[in-house]
Scaffold this motif. Sequence first.
Motif, mmCIF file in Angstrom:
data_model
loop_
_atom_site.group_PDB
_atom_site.id
_atom_site.type_symbol
_atom_site.label_atom_id
_atom_site.label_comp_id
_atom_site.label_asym_id
_atom_site.label_seq_id
_atom_site.Cartn_x
_atom_site.Cartn_y
_atom_site.Cartn_z
ATOM 1 N N GLY A 215 0.934 -1.271 -0.390
ATOM 2 C CA GLY A 215 0.032 -0.161 0.267
ATOM 3 C C GLY A 215 0.647 1.163 0.341
ATOM 4 O O GLY A 215 1.374 1.172 0.887
ATOM 5 N N VAL A 216 0.610 2.410 -0.933
ATOM 6 C CA VAL A 216 1.554 3.711 -1.169
ATOM 7 C C VAL A 216 0.682 4.689 -0.384
ATOM 8 O O VAL A 216 -0.513 4.649 -1.019
ATOM 9 C CB VAL A 216 1.461 3.378 -2.703
ATOM 10 N N VAL A 217 1.121 5.614 0.791
ATOM 11 C CA VAL A 217 0.108 6.824 0.668
ATOM 12 C C VAL A 217 0.957 7.676 0.313
ATOM 13 O O VAL A 217 2.371 8.171 0.682
ATOM 14 C CB VAL A 217 0.240 6.579 2.625
ATOM 15 N N ARG A 218 0.780 9.214 0.037
ATOM 16 C CA ARG A 218 2.017 9.851 0.315
ATOM 17 C C ARG A 218 1.267 11.366 0.456
ATOM 18 O O ARG A 218 -0.171 11.946 0.978
ATOM 19 C CB ARG A 218 1.669 10.576 -1.082
ATOM 20 N N ILE A 219 1.720 12.092 1.437
ATOM 21 C CA ILE A 219 1.315 12.766 2.349
ATOM 22 C C ILE A 219 1.267 14.500 1.675
ATOM 23 O O ILE A 219 3.180 14.294 1.296
ATOM 24 C CB ILE A 219 2.103 12.583 3.826
ATOM 25 N N GLY A 220 1.008 14.948 1.200
ATOM 26 C CA GLY A 220 1.294 16.441 0.462
ATOM 27 C C GLY A 220 0.003 17.180 -0.243
ATOM 28 O O GLY A 220 0.311 18.501 -0.703
ATOM 29 N N ALA A 221 -0.776 16.934 -0.058
ATOM 30 C CA ALA A 221 -2.509 17.330 -0.278
ATOM 31 C C ALA A 221 -3.008 19.018 0.965
ATOM 32 O O ALA A 221 -2.584 18.637 1.280
ATOM 33 C CB ALA A 221 -3.524 16.425 -0.856
ATOM 34 N N PRO A 222 -3.254 19.982 -0.294
ATOM 35 C CA PRO A 222 -3.107 19.401 -1.810
ATOM 36 C C PRO A 222 -2.601 20.174 -3.166
ATOM 37 O O PRO A 222 -2.775 19.688 -3.956
ATOM 38 C CB PRO A 222 -4.309 20.912 -1.685
ATOM 39 N N ALA A 223 -1.109 20.115 -2.305
ATOM 40 C CA ALA A 223 0.482 20.531 -2.868
ATOM 41 C C ALA A 223 0.415 19.395 -4.534
ATOM 42 O O ALA A 223 1.091 19.916 -5.487
ATOM 43 C CB ALA A 223 1.300 20.809 -2.027
ATOM 44 N N SER A 224 -0.353 17.944 -4.208
ATOM 45 C CA SER A 224 0.620 17.059 -4.906
ATOM 46 C C SER A 224 -0.376 16.109 -5.663
ATOM 47 O O SER A 224 -0.709 15.011 -5.925
ATOM 48 C CB SER A 224 1.584 16.246 -4.683
ATOM 49 N N LEU A 225 -1.927 17.271 -5.831
ATOM 50 C CA LEU A 225 -2.696 15.803 -6.338
ATOM 51 C C LEU A 225 -2.744 15.544 -8.293
ATOM 52 O O LEU A 225 -2.577 14.430 -8.498
ATOM 53 C CB LEU A 225 -3.788 16.627 -5.706
ATOM 54 N N ALA A 226 -2.116 16.600 -8.560
ATOM 55 C CA ALA A 226 -1.897 16.289 -10.198
ATOM 56 C C ALA A 226 -1.322 15.108 -10.658
ATOM 57 O O ALA A 226 -1.667 14.902 -11.501
ATOM 58 C CB ALA A 226 -1.112 17.889 -10.701
ATOM 59 N N ILE B 249 -2.932 12.219 0.979
ATOM 60 C CA ILE B 249 -3.813 12.955 1.509
ATOM 61 C C ILE B 249 -3.205 14.203 2.123
ATOM 62 O O ILE B 249 -1.820 14.427 2.263
ATOM 63 C CB ILE B 249 -4.059 11.801 2.789
ATOM 64 N N SER B 250 -3.778 14.734 2.983
ATOM 65 C CA SER B 250 -3.130 16.856 3.610
ATOM 66 C C SER B 250 -2.041 16.225 4.719
ATOM 67 O O SER B 250 -2.075 14.714 5.472
ATOM 68 C CB SER B 250 -4.078 17.761 3.841
ATOM 69 N N GLY B 251 -1.598 16.905 4.411
ATOM 70 C CA GLY B 251 -0.071 16.702 5.355
ATOM 71 C C GLY B 251 1.349 17.458 4.453
ATOM 72 O O GLY B 251 1.281 17.922 3.505
ATOM 73 N N GLY B 252 2.271 16.896 4.913
ATOM 74 C CA GLY B 252 3.800 17.198 4.961
ATOM 75 C C GLY B 252 4.575 19.049 4.512
ATOM 76 O O GLY B 252 3.230 19.632 5.320
ATOM 77 N N HIS B 253 5.032 19.132 4.208
ATOM 78 C CA HIS B 253 5.967 20.402 4.835
ATOM 79 C C HIS B 253 6.662 21.204 3.593
ATOM 80 O O HIS B 253 6.531 20.757 2.913
ATOM 81 C CB HIS B 253 7.613 20.176 5.825
#
Length: 518
Positions: A83-94, A116-120
């Motif tokens: 399973g893969v999760v990327r933390i960075g919405a809304p900046a990386s949805l494209a 999902i939302s999060g990140g720096h």
Amino acid sequence: MSYRIGIDVGGTHTDAVIMDNNRQLVSKIKVPTTEDIGSGIKRAIAGLLTQSELDPREIQFAMLGTTHCTNAIVERRNLAKIGVVRIGAPASLAIPPFLNWPKELLDKVFVGSHIISGGHEFDGRRIAPLDEAALREMAAEWKGKVAAVAITSIFSPVDSGDEQRAQEIFREILGDDIHYSLSSEIGSIGLIERENATILNAALVHVARLMVRGFEESLAENGIRGARIFLGQNDGTLMTSDYALRFPVLTIASGPTNSIRGAAYLTDAKGALVLDVGGTTTDIGVLVQGFPRESSLVAQIGGVRTNFRMPDLLSFGLGGGTRIRGEGDTLTVGPDSVGYLLPEKGLVFGGTDLTATDIAVAKGLTELGDRGKLGSLSPQLVESAYATMIDLVEEAIDKMKTTSDDIPAIVVGGGSIILPDQLTGVSEVIRPLHFEVANAIGVTIAEVSGQVEKIYSLEEWGRDQALEEAKRLAAGEAEAAGASADSVEIVDIEEVPLAYLPGNAVRIRVKAVGQLTI
């Protein structure tokens, strides 16, 4: 006296050596690589012990350089469901995860992916709060379906807090038997390529376990039960088997780097080209301060773009078993090879396939088999095939050089008997003693390393403080990989100002190296 055993598994041969604690060669052997790999390793270990007449209990360290992980990705075998999760919405949805992955590879590993939302930001400012509720929903969805989870957060090399927290939440629900890959521990700057490297690392969890378990069993069946096990990394250094189980992706391309390190040890060279000629391919690398030059390009692994560290190598289809067909205008050299079947299929051994080794014997470069079996080869065919072989090598040398000056070239590997003692663009061809097992020697004498790459805002940190922090982290990684703390030294520092980012940002990469903990 204690001893160490080193084994390097190639596509054609499995090479193995025993060295004493003064790093002097005691015994060496070369056996055909078997389809199951493990039986070839067992045979090599047994042969070494017979030659050396050592008590297996005297073997204190065991090192393995292997192509298991590379082959698993290329051949799509034994890969874990992830399973893969990327933390960075809304900046990386494209751009979603798994973009442009080969379908047959994706089908082997995919269970699910979410953004999902999060990140720096690059300077540590938060993009959005971490969506912990989404993480818990994901974990419940994947329970019983995944063997590993790959976690990537935007600019996690700057602040890995969200990745660490996500791992904690997954572990609460999925447990400790699941493998967790964090991008901040694997890749460098660049979200998509770092994410890809993290996914591949997670996908290799089963392969890593099979690899380590198989090596342990091969040693135990030969009476070697107390040795500490290390695996070769792709920067020419070692890591403990526990570390390899966490980061199996770091073993990719370790074979050629073992040969480069072995070449450096056998010649005391700090800077040179290294030509590693096997039965199927030739790999050319570059020694820089005694270690393989690192590639600055995006690495394609099994059709997937990644940005974790990789050696700068050029591989092409010329080896001792390379098939040669036709003559005149229809002459072709490779890229296919008879591989480990050379002793059966080569003309000089009574076979029916014309190979590069046959041409080398006909030219008088080496004495193998029965030269009388080459009587049907015309001098024109021999000269034409030989010229084509050398053209392939010299063209590759030109591609790897960064200067027009002639530089030394060290030739190693069992297939290097097909190369002459002079090459255009090379000041000196060096063929050291024990060249045929340089790869096994390289993994046996290797040190242990750690490397970090982070972005720092110098307005916040200050240059000296940022450098000291990066050095501390790199030294910690080396110790975690198995180096003794008092032997660790910093061998490489790279600073790259990032003019496109505010805050006087700089990317700092530091590599530390140390001796094995005894």
